[in-house]
Write a protein that holds these residues in place. Structure first.
Motif, mmCIF file in Angstrom:
data_model
loop_
_atom_site.group_PDB
_atom_site.id
_atom_site.type_symbol
_atom_site.label_atom_id
_atom_site.label_comp_id
_atom_site.label_asym_id
_atom_site.label_seq_id
_atom_site.Cartn_x
_atom_site.Cartn_y
_atom_site.Cartn_z
ATOM 1 N N PRO A 1 0.804 -1.249 -0.060
ATOM 2 C CA PRO A 1 -0.031 0.067 0.054
ATOM 3 C C PRO A 1 1.040 1.517 0.023
ATOM 4 O O PRO A 1 1.987 1.385 0.631
ATOM 5 N N LEU A 2 0.437 2.293 -0.903
ATOM 6 C CA LEU A 2 1.125 3.303 -0.940
ATOM 7 C C LEU A 2 0.795 4.418 0.036
ATOM 8 O O LEU A 2 1.725 5.524 0.079
ATOM 9 N N ASN A 3 0.088 4.350 1.119
ATOM 10 C CA ASN A 3 -0.206 5.536 1.798
ATOM 11 C C ASN A 3 0.875 5.947 2.804
ATOM 12 O O ASN A 3 1.054 7.042 3.123
ATOM 13 N N GLY A 4 1.686 5.069 3.225
ATOM 14 C CA GLY A 4 2.923 5.247 4.268
ATOM 15 C C GLY A 4 2.729 6.006 5.167
ATOM 16 O O GLY A 4 3.327 6.516 5.809
ATOM 17 N N GLU A 5 1.202 5.903 5.666
ATOM 18 C CA GLU A 5 0.836 6.624 7.260
ATOM 19 C C GLU A 5 1.561 6.016 8.445
ATOM 20 O O GLU A 5 1.636 4.902 8.468
ATOM 21 N N VAL A 6 1.981 6.979 9.298
ATOM 22 C CA VAL A 6 2.478 6.175 10.625
ATOM 23 C C VAL A 6 1.779 7.110 11.647
ATOM 24 O O VAL A 6 1.507 8.087 11.692
ATOM 25 N N GLU B 1 -0.504 8.272 -8.421
ATOM 26 C CA GLU B 1 0.536 7.397 -7.444
ATOM 27 C C GLU B 1 0.527 6.149 -8.116
ATOM 28 O O GLU B 1 1.565 5.280 -7.834
ATOM 29 N N ALA C 1 3.745 4.141 -8.820
ATOM 30 C CA ALA C 1 4.528 3.018 -8.200
ATOM 31 C C ALA C 1 4.658 1.870 -9.237
ATOM 32 O O ALA C 1 5.705 1.122 -9.044
ATOM 33 N N TYR D 1 9.346 2.113 -0.197
ATOM 34 C CA TYR D 1 8.454 2.231 -1.291
ATOM 35 C C TYR D 1 7.528 3.471 -1.167
ATOM 36 O O TYR D 1 7.283 4.387 -2.020
ATOM 37 N N PRO D 2 6.682 3.629 -0.360
ATOM 38 C CA PRO D 2 5.431 4.588 -0.087
ATOM 39 C C PRO D 2 6.269 6.161 -0.208
ATOM 40 O O PRO D 2 5.561 6.950 -0.793
ATOM 41 N N TYR D 3 7.333 6.085 0.389
ATOM 42 C CA TYR D 3 8.339 7.666 0.392
ATOM 43 C C TYR D 3 8.809 7.851 -1.211
ATOM 44 O O TYR D 3 8.953 8.994 -1.363
ATOM 45 N N VAL E 1 7.353 6.660 -3.873
ATOM 46 C CA VAL E 1 6.341 7.147 -4.902
ATOM 47 C C VAL E 1 6.094 8.672 -4.293
ATOM 48 O O VAL E 1 5.898 9.183 -5.307
ATOM 49 N N ARG E 2 6.045 8.944 -3.206
ATOM 50 C CA ARG E 2 5.928 10.382 -2.733
ATOM 51 C C ARG E 2 6.911 11.363 -3.447
ATOM 52 O O ARG E 2 6.828 12.232 -3.902
#
Lengths: 293, 788, 160
Positions: B726-731, C120, C124, C137-139, C141-142
């Motif tokens: 998942p791309l959200n990367g929330e923490v 996004e 990705a 990865y998430p960062y 992509v950001r």
């Protein structure tokens, strides 16, 4: 003696044919070379001469004609991805190509290289077989055409003679075609653990005039499933073909001959032949939806 | 000590640089490709080495003939066991124990010789020309087979370590008090570090002293390893540790580094050995494959009554671990009665060692599964069950191996600690700060857990064959261990007012160069960008355990903090005398300027640069051109009170026809005390999640009949990619404050990977109603469903 | 000896027929930003641009690159003057150990040249040819999304 090879750089087809005529099997075509590089590195392939086709610009094209799309053997997988918009058949081929390798390898790897490598798990073969594509093969002696279905002989074995080079793949353009490729992979970049491709060729009313089903990674070479195809031929798409497609999937699985290896077991592959074939057929029917009702 | 810099509780005034998400110090070098890693090491005129590796899993070298290889043009030297000193050496935390090349090969890929030549290709060619005659020895590949008394023995100590036991209460009573008992029997595959970036080592001798350049998380340990293996004084070894690619415990002190040093000595010039990707994956180390058989008991009210586990870890050929420092035992330590037994065993397979979250990724996942099964028996939400049964700050810790490993007896050890220091120590064997409580609560809210959780085995959404469900998992790990020695650091203030930190840690991407500098900058009042740091040179960095066991922020950070305080005190003492009237404790430093604290009306201000120049240039009592601070405050034994915690939430979809699992949403929550640098910590959290998810879904080594590895390449050892997660990367960060760690911070890197797997396992269970062993490949999912 | 055109400069360099392009760039031109890890086209660390197209340079013979236009990370920006894509990676902390980062950045460059305003999900997928074992990865992509924004702004202000 240090292990190496001689590098040959033809710029025209004639030069390439001449090299092949001279060196035969000792000269291996480097058509992108992403598979051959690894085989050579691991000492699984030996070559005296690397016949680099990179600079034979006459082999890299995708030509759209009324009856067929002609794809030069040196068209890259990335080229195929970019040609997805041409028609339903090319969409199936382009989306298949996009599943293969990484982007930065798809820009190197070619359709010709992929087919001539003849890996059982090769992704392009099943959809090309399903779409009834034809290979054009050439040598200094002349040219011949072979249906893709008969191109593969076994693991890393094709019908190419020692002096021959694969030149082109022609994909027929037929109205009311639905084509789909389904596979099981682990992460987004993977080779196929098992795959199934289906193509349905219908008339305007949704009657299946011809159907083709091909499976990958379930035998030493990609295989066609004539029994499964026979069930489909003549049936009519009516938006509710679940039973038909399930049956076709089941029969296709019966036509496969998978083995167990590091990536998957025989049992899993058998079961996936069934599921993936059904899903590929559902996808085809979905594409033909407008014409099928 | 300067009271203003030691806070048992969170101070009211905000920190200057602690907690700021400054880009890591080497960010520009990393994005420009100019940072040099182990593989980039070189020395003028160096030769190239290659290692001859055994093709047999267990064999005595009867004869080894390198005469043809030595005749090959460009070959400089060959070493075999006959050239090696036959001294035992140990890698940190028993990740290796044995001799380099003792004439017996113990796994396919084991080192049996090495060649130095003018090029890598010649060296490889020479390797292939060495004739080896093996005398096969009996083999054993299965850890349970290896435990049997008549099993072939791999080492003089025998295959089996003494079982490591943690117990409390009375398991029979626990069983009697249980309303339900649940059980598991799980085999864990071996995860491979798969260290992208590989590694190389360059060794060069100057007379009888060797300098070694390589990527290592543990520079000091590597120096000690070379000293032990070669039998030369520690002063004759200089390690210059370089940044590594992702390591996760792979690059500590590795046998190929010792081989490089020996080969360079024989060749009489600098030698570089660069490992291929295959060598990195098949000959260095791996996570243990493990077997867990466990039982847990629960009362109808959700109280855990029993935790009873028998756990086997396969050490491979040269590992020597008897425990895995498993902190799931503490995390679930509220269970009324407990008994954990761990058995370390050797087999003729690749050496196994500590990989990120060692023990907590495996045994921890088994405990989490049984806890979930208990929760289901009493129909409790898994989040509530964790809140009820997991340790809280101030409670007793179950892992008490400090009692076993600390030198002498604990009481005497404590008596040796100065009274003043002991006052700041937390209560030993009790959790000093943090827990999963806040992150489960806050994380649950952020994830909307209560809305999305539909009950056990109840997927939220069913769409044909596809089922979606949520899961929550938790994990804990230590914050450094002290059994191999205490950690030191040096902080120097330069004449121009800048400062340099010397501390021996790794740079494997966890940002230690940055976070340690933040600690020093906060203490010294020197701007962050005027702090430089040396982490790898053992000639200038004092001994430290290095970056392992989530040690860096907590224990090395403490040493850096203490050394900075010492430097600051020296500076202020001199400044007070030379420039100010009064007590140095009344002074403060901000932005490189010394002034009275809390006296804004005073305009007496001296920059550090001015002060330093005064000390060196004038006739003062200072007479110094730089100030060197050392850590004179002893660090209390972290193992006895500090842990870090993670809670991860996931939503995923299972295709019940194909067995494929797709991760849809992820939330990573962490309690590591004060967040030193959120940019660094978030990456540790999500990075741990992705590595843990990889282990949960695809990662596992496959062994052939001769114990060799069948998938020692990325083609068939599958690592997750951007589109797989998942791309959200929330923490979500917890905000506990540690009484010991620098500015309240604790360790960080290992709990996240431990929490990720259990979250996925639980979500899969909720989606399809059966527990699946990791890695949950599509095929395993279908088998668990009984579809094949 | 073959002639290679790298980052706008011509080099005469020794290359044997079987030499991979990555080997020549690293070992003979000392372009260490070309990272080599898996040597089988899986990890993407050695990604460079060949005639503006991203390729894993470990999967290309040096001979195949003769006379073609090669751009490595060294041709993008320097620590003193980073490229907007590199700046975006710094701001979003789209890396940990940094070993794979040059490969990611070169893939990002090629991707944004082709698709300046991606979603996004597209981003990705585009960078899934690269492996980040640290798992940023998430960062990453950001970083790609922020780089796209920076490049669009740059283009817009250049047009003004």
């Amino acid at each position: 003696m240090k292990r190496t090879f001689q590098y040959l750089r033809p710029k025209t087809l004639q030069e390439a044919f001449a090299f092949k005529a001279e060196y035969g099997a000792r000269a291996r075509c480097w058509a992108g070379g992403t598979d051959l590089m690894l085989l050579w590195d691991r000492k699984k392939a030996d070559l005296d001469h690397c016949l680099d086709l990179t600079f034979v610009s006459a082999l890299r094209y995708i030509e759209v004609e009324p009856e067929r799309v002609r794809i030069g053997a040196m068209a890259t997988l990335d080229d195929l991805d970019n040609a997805s918009g041409i028609d339903a058949a090319m969409r199936a081929i382009g989306t298949t190509a996009k599943l293969m390798d990484t982007w930065q390898t798809r820009t190197i790897a070619t359709i010709g290289g992929n087919l001539c490598h003849a890996a059982p798990s090769g992704d392009l073969a099943p959809p090309l077989i399903a779409l009834d594509a034809t290979a054009r093969i050439g040598s200094a002696r002349g040219e011949r055409r072979v249906p893709i279905d008969r191109f593969f002989l076994g693991v890393n074995k094709t019908v190419l003679d020692e002096d021959e080079i694969l030149l082109e793949i022609a994909v027929p353009r037929i109205a009311h075609t639905g084509a789909s490729y389904k596979r099981i992979a682990r992460t987004v970049v993977d080779i196929a653990l098992v795959s199934s491709s289906a193509a349905l060729f219908c008339d305007g009313s949704g009657t299946i005039l011809d159907a083709r089903v091909a499976l990958g990674a379930v035998a030493p070479r990609p295989i066609r499933c004539p029994k499964s195809e026979a069930i489909l031929r003549g049936a009519k798409l009516n938006g509710d073909n679940e039973e038909l497609f399930s049956e076709a999937g089941k029969v296709a699985a019966g036509e496969s001959k998978p083995i167990s290896d590091i990536r998957a077991s025989k049992e899993y592959r058998l079961e996936m032949c069934r599921i993936l074939t059904r899903r590929a057929l559902e996808d085809c029917a979905g594409q033909l939806g407008g014409n099928a009702a | 000590m300067n009271k203003a810099l030691h806070f048992k509780d969170k101070p009211r005034t905000p920190f200057k640089i602690v907690g700021k998400g400054v880009p890591v110090k080497d960010a520009r070098e990393k994005v420009c490709g100019t940072l040099k890693y182990g593989v980039d090491a070189s020395a003028h005129g160096m030769a190239y080495g290659k290692i001859l590796r055994s093709t047999k899993p267990h064999a005595r070298i009867k004869r080894i003939d390198a005469s043809k290889a030595l005749e090959l043009g460009g070959v400089l030297a060959v070493i075999t066991h006959e050239d090696c000193p036959q001294l035992n050496w140990e890698n940190a935390w028993f990740n290796y124990r044995g001799k380099i090349m003792d004439g017996i090969a113990r796994f396919v890929g084991d080192e049996i010789g090495a060649v130095a030549a003018m090029s890598e290709e010649i060296a490889q060619q020479a390797i292939e020309m060495i004739e080896v005659e093996y005398e096969p020895l009996p083999t054993v590949f299965d850890p349970e087979e290896a435990m049997k008394p008549d099993a072939p023995q791999l080492r003089e100590e025998g295959n089996v370590r003494e079982p490591y036991i943690v117990e409390w209460g009375d398991t029979a009573a626990g069983e009697a008090e249980s309303d339900f008992i649940v059980e598991c029997d799980i085999k864990f595959d071996s995860q491979q570090y798969a260290p992208l970036g590989r590694n190389a080592c360059v060794a060069e001798w100057s007379d009888d002293r060797v300098t070694v350049w390589t990527a290592s998380q543990t520079p000091s340990e590597l120096r000690d390893a070379i000293h032990e293996a070669l039998g030369i004084p520690q002063s004759k070894v200089r390690v210059c540790a370089m940044p590594s690619g992702s390591s996760f415990g792979s690059w500590w002190a590795n046998s190929f580094m010792v081989v490089t040093a020996m080969l360079a000595r024989k060749a009489g010039r600098a030698v570089k050995i660069e490992l291929t990707n295959w060598e990195c994956m098949a000959t260095v180390k791996r996570r243990h494959n493990e077997i867990t058989r466990g039982r847990m008991g629960v009362r109808k009210d959700g109280t855990l009554t029993l935790a009873q586990f028998d756990h086997i870890i396969d050490n491979g050929a040269y590992g020597f671990k008897d425990d895995v420092g498993f902190f799931c035992v503490d995390l679930w330590g509220r269970a009324m009665h407990g008994h954990y037994a761990v058995h370390g065993v050797n087999t003729n397979t690749l050496t196994a060692g500590c990989m990120r979250g060692v023990g907590d990724v495996t045994l921890g996942a088994a405990v989490e599964r049984l806890a979930d099964m208990c929760a289901e028996k009493v129909d409790m939400d898994p989040l509530d069950f964790r809140l009820k049964n997991q340790i809280r700050s101030g409670e007793l810790l179950r892992m008490q191996h400090a009692k076993r490993y600390m030198h002498g007896n604990l009481e005497e050890y404590l008596k040796g600690i100065p009274e003043e220091s002991r006052k700041m120590w937390p209560r030993l064997f009790h959790l000093s700060s943090g827990s999963t409580e806040q992150i489960l609560t806050d994380g649950g809210k952020a994830f909307r857990w209560k809305e999305r959780w539909k009950g056990w085995r109840n997927p939220g959404t069913i769409d044909g064959p596809k089922r979606r469900a949520v899961g929550v998992g938790t994990g804990a790990h230590v914050c450094g261990v002290e059994f191999e020695g205490s950690t030191s650091a040096v902080v120097r203030i330069n004449p121009d007012g800048s400062a340099k930190v010397h501390c021996s840690v790794g740079r494997q991407g966890q940002g230690s160069e940055t976070t340690q500098s933040q600690v020093a900058a906060e203490v010294l009042g020197i701007p962050f960008d005027r702090i430089e740091i040396e982490t790898g040179d053992t000639d200038s960095c004092p001994w430290s355990h290095g970056s392992l066991a989530s040690n860096t922020m907590y224990r090395v950070g403490f040493a850096t903090w203490a050394a900075a305080i010492d430097a600051r005190q020296q500076l202020l003492a001199m400044a007070a005398r030379e420039f100010f009237d009064g007590d140095p404790d009344e002074l403060d430093i901000d932005d490189g300027i010394i002034r009275y604290a809390g006296r804004p009306d005073s305009n007496v201000r001296v920059t550090i640069e001015e002060a330093m120049n005064h000390f060196r240039g004038h006739d003062t009592l200072g007479q110094t051109s730089s100030i060197t601070g050392r850590n004179s405050i002893p660090m209390p034994p972290a193992t006895t009170f500090a842990r870090h915690f993670a809670a991860h939430f996931v939503e995923l979809e299972v295709d019940t026809e194909t067995g494929e699992i797709r991760l849809l949403d992820w939330l990573a929550c962490q309690d590591s005390g004060t967040v030193m640098n959120p940019q660094v910590l978030k990456n540790q959290m999500i990075g741990g999640a992705i590595c843990g998810a990889g282990f949960a879904l695809y990662e596992g080594l496959m062994f052939a009949e001769d114990g060799s590895i069948r998938n020692a390449a990325l083609l068939d050892y599958k690592l997750l990619r951007a589109a797989d997660f998942p791309l959200n990367g929330e923490v979500v960060y917890g905000d506990s404050y540690d009484p010991v760690g620098p500015f309240g911070a604790r360790g960080a890197g290992e709990a996240p990977i431990a929490a990720a797997g259990p979250a996925i396992c639980q979500a899969v269970y909720n989606a399809i109603g059966v527990w699946v062993d990791m890695p949950m490949t599509p095929e395993r999912v279908l088998r668990a469903l009984g579809r094949i | 000896m073959i002639e290679l055109r790298v980052n706008g400069k011509k080099y005469e360099v020794e290359a044997r027929p079987h030499d991979r392009l990555s080997t020549v760039l690293r070992d003979r031109l000392f372009l260490h930003g070309v990272r080599v890890s898996c040597t089988e086209g899986e990890c993407g660390s050695c990604t460079i641009l060949l005639d503006s197209v991203p390729v894993t340079s470990c999967m290309v013979l040096a001979m195949q690159a003769e006379g073609r236009d090669i751009v490595t990370i060294e041709g993008l920006g320097t620590p003193d003057n980073v490229h907007p894509i590199q700046q975006a990676y710094i701001e979003e902390q789209g890396f940990q150990c940094g070993f794979c980062t040059p490969g990611f950045i070169m893939a990002t460059k090629a991707f944004l040249d082709r698709n300046p305003s991606p979603t996004e999900e597209e981003a990705a997928l585009a960078i899934s040819g690269n492996i980040c074992r640290c798992g940023a990865y998430p960062y990453i992509v950001r970083s790609v999304m922020k780089a796209a924004e920076k490049l669009r702004q740059q283009k817009a202000s250049a047009a003004d």
